[in-house]
Design an enzyme around this catalytic site. Structure first.
Site, mmCIF file in Angstrom:
data_model
loop_
_atom_site.group_PDB
_atom_site.id
_atom_site.type_symbol
_atom_site.label_atom_id
_atom_site.label_comp_id
_atom_site.label_asym_id
_atom_site.label_seq_id
_atom_site.Cartn_x
_atom_site.Cartn_y
_atom_site.Cartn_z
ATOM 1 C CD1 TRP A 48 -4.815 14.641 -69.839
ATOM 2 C CD2 TRP A 48 -6.662 14.654 -70.845
ATOM 3 N NE1 TRP A 48 -5.814 15.579 -69.078
ATOM 4 C CE2 TRP A 48 -6.699 15.619 -69.716
ATOM 5 C CE3 TRP A 48 -7.788 14.506 -71.518
ATOM 6 C CZ2 TRP A 48 -8.053 16.072 -69.557
ATOM 7 C CZ3 TRP A 48 -9.042 15.112 -71.445
ATOM 8 C CH2 TRP A 48 -9.234 15.872 -70.310
HETATM 9 FE FE1 SF4 Z 1 -4.424 10.511 -66.527
HETATM 10 FE FE2 SF4 Z 1 -3.928 11.140 -64.002
HETATM 11 FE FE3 SF4 Z 1 -4.496 12.914 -65.776
HETATM 12 FE FE4 SF4 Z 1 -6.525 11.189 -64.903
HETATM 13 S S1 SF4 Z 1 -5.478 12.911 -63.715
HETATM 14 S S2 SF4 Z 1 -5.866 11.771 -67.148
HETATM 15 S S3 SF4 Z 1 -5.343 9.352 -64.603
HETATM 16 S S4 SF4 Z 1 -2.717 11.798 -65.558
#
Ligand code: SF4
Ligand code: SF4
Length: 144
Positions: A48
Site C-alpha cells: 500500500w
Molecule cells: Fe509496501 Fe514497504 Fe509499506 Fe510494506 S512497508 S506495505 S513493502 S511500502
C-alpha cells in the site's frame, strides 16, 4: 508503484535475523533472499506504499513512487533519517533536486515513556481503555 529494492544498494541488513524492512512492513511483504543477501517485495500488488520500509532502510535501498499530490511526474523520493529529523531528497525528472527537512520527535531520543506516564493504572485487562477514567477528565467511566 509498490516498493522496489535496489539490489545495488541493499546489503541484506548484514545478515541479521530479520532485516529492517521485514521488521517494519505492516503487510509482511518483505523477504530476504539469503543466497543473494538481497531483500525483495514478494507481493507487490499487496503493497500500500506506506513508505515504512523506505524510511527504515539504512542504505536507502527501497524506492516507492512519490505520490502525485506532493511530487508530480514520477519524481524519486529518498529519505535520510537522523535522531531528531528526516530529510527528504526529491529528484524530479527534469533533474531538479529539492530537499525538505522535518523534525520527527518532541522528546529526546531514549527519553519517551512507553506508557505515557500511565504505568500505575491497574485496569490493563478491563474492557475500558487503559487510561480511563483519568484521561477522560471524569471521575468514573460512564456506563448505561
Ligand atoms: Fe509496501 Fe514497504 Fe509499506 Fe510494506 S512497508 S506495505 S513493502 S511500502
Ligand atoms: Fe536491504 Fe534495506 Fe531491507 Fe536492509 S532494510 S534488507 S538494506 S532493503
Amino acid at each position: 508503484m509498490p516498493s522496489y529494492v535496489n539490489p545495488e544498494k541493499c546489503d541484506g541488513c548484514k545478515a541479521l535475523d530479520k532485516t529492517a524492512c521485514q521488521h517494519i512492513c505492516p503487510n509482511d511483504l518483505m523477504v530476504l533472499d539469503k543466497d543473494a543477501m538481497k531483500a525483495y517485495n514478494r507481493e507487490p500488488e499487496m503493497c500500500w506504499e506506506c513508505y515504512n520500509c523506505v524510511k527504515i532502510c539504512p542504505t536507502q535501498a527501497v524506492d516507492v513512487r512519490g505520490y502525485a499530490d506532493f511530487v508530480p511526474m514520477g519524481a524519486s523520493v529518498v529519505p535520510m533519517r537522523s535522531t531528531d529529523n528526516i530529510m527528504w531528497t526529491v529528484k524530479f525528472r527534469n533533474g531538479m533536486v529539492k530537499r525538505f527537512k522535518f523534525p520527527i520527535r518532541t522528546t529526546p531520543e531514549g527519553k519517551a515513556e512507553p506508557a505515557g506516564g500511565w504505568d500505575n493504572t491497574p485496569e490493563m485487562d478491563s474492557a475500558n481503555l487503559y487510561t480511563e477514567p483519568e484521561s477522560t477528565g471524569m471521575a468514573a467511566v460512564w456506563t448505561k
